[in-house]
Enzyme design. Structure first.
Site, PDB file in Angstrom:
ATOM      1  N   ASP A   1     -10.120   4.195   1.710  1.00 12.77           N
ATOM      2  CA  ASP A   1     -10.440   3.656   3.046  1.00 12.77           C
ATOM      3  C   ASP A   1     -11.229   4.664   3.891  1.00 12.77           C
ATOM      4  OD1 ASP A   1      -9.356   1.128   2.785  1.00 12.77           O
ATOM      5  OD2 ASP A   1      -7.384   1.723   3.513  1.00 12.77           O
TER       6      ASP A   1
ATOM      7  N   LYS B   1       0.805  -1.230   0.000  1.00 18.09           N
ATOM      8  CA  LYS B   1       0.000   0.000   0.000  1.00 18.09           C
ATOM      9  C   LYS B   1       0.837   1.279   0.000  1.00 18.09           C
ATOM     10  CE  LYS B   1      -4.325  -0.429   2.025  1.00 18.09           C
ATOM     11  NZ  LYS B   1      -5.270  -0.545   3.139  1.00 18.09           N
TER      12      LYS B   1
END
Ligand code: ATR
Length: 283
Positions: free
Chosen positions: A113, A76
């Site tokens: 997110d 990520k």
């Protein structure tokens, strides 16, 4: 066509998730459900990618007909340096979970997110107000950074944060600014005093790990309490908060909602986050 301009097969769009390990990812089931529901002839594939193969994989995927991928542990952070463009929120969070491969082969990185976190609260606690009072975030890892960014973005005026390793919460305050208030881990219970929104962003409470146990004496029954852990859905922390009379929202909805923007960008349809999807992902 030159080697630098990857061709994109027009017929069946491909997307997927890259990470290591990847076998337990629920994303293939999630996107598979949406593809079926929307009647889209595409595929979403889990792909194990070792860190040393990340650059090579990102070069190859657009040429193989991929329109984008989700990114999970351990890539990520690394994908930010490999992308051609990065959204402000992904840069601030320091991680991306969604990549879009443009027709010219350029890679665009985003982090959804925080969007997923807020969308989950809005769907499951529709009367939740960002101006109801301070938010208290427990944890300071990658997930916590996305939560903090989204809370600040939604207009929460004060975000309190605590973490076992204090330096990580200090670092978040240094990057995110004056609306952050750092609490010592030993004083985590005090952080709940007056908090309108409380979030567990640690991995405590996950199946096989210790539960998150905080003194909840200061927790108001008017607070909304949520957990990013969704295995189990009702974590010990949420159960404790519910026993005090708090509204609780489990973490599965964040997983479902964070996936929607990627699906829409890749496949051209905004998918529904509903009970059918929850059931499909939990099966
Ligand atoms: P993620 O990207 O999912 O947030 P992470 O960056 O590894 O993953 O962060 C995990 C979070 O859970 C951190 O806040 C971590 O605290 P530390 O920064 O002190 O490691 C927290 N965490 C994990 N295990 C913990 C434990 N046993 N006690 C307290 N906090 C824990």
């Amino acid at each position: 066509m030159t080697d630098d301009q990857p061709s994109r097969p027009a017929h069946v769009p491909l997307a997927g998730v890259i990470g290591m390990p990847i076998a337990h990812s629920r994303s293939p089931r999630l996107h598979g459900h949406w593809l079926q529901r929307c009647g889209i002839a595409g595929h979403y594939i889990p792909m194990p990618v070792m860190p040393e193969h990340l650059t090579e994989a990102l070069r190859a995927l657009p040429r193989l007909g991929f329109v984008g991928v989700n990114v999970t542990i351990p890539h990520k952070e690394a994908v930010l340096t490999l992308a051609d463009s990065v959204t402000d929120r992904a840069a601030l969070i320091g991680a991306a979970n969604t990549l879009i491969f443009r027709p010219d082969g350029k890679i665009h990185a985003d982090n959804t997110d925080g969007y997923g976190f807020i969308a989950n609260l809005r769907q499951n606690a529709p009367d939740w107000q960002t101006d109801a009072g301070p938010a208290a975030v427990i944890g300071a890892g990658g997930a916590a950074r996305a939560v903090v960014a989204s809370l600040l973005d939604s207009g929460v005026k004060e975000v309190r944060i605590t973490n076992r390793t204090r330096i990580r919460s200090e670092q978040i305050k240094a990057e995110f600014g004056a609306r952050l208030v750092v609490y010592d881990w030993a004083q985590a219970g005090n952080m709940l005093d007056g908090a309108a929104t409380v979030v567990n962003a640690t991995s405590l409470g996950m199946e096989g790990k210790q539960p998150l146990r905080l003194p909840l004496d200061a927790l108001s029954p008017d607070a909304l309490v949520t957990d990013l852990v969704y295995t189990p859905l009702m974590t010990p922390f949420l159960a404790d908060a519910q026993a005090r009379g708090c509204r609780v929202v489990d973490g599965l909805g964040m997983l479902l909602h964070q996936a929607a923007p990627g699906f829409e960008r890749w496949f051209g349809r905004r998918p529904e986050v509903d009970d059918d999807l929850r059931r499909a992902v939990l099966e």
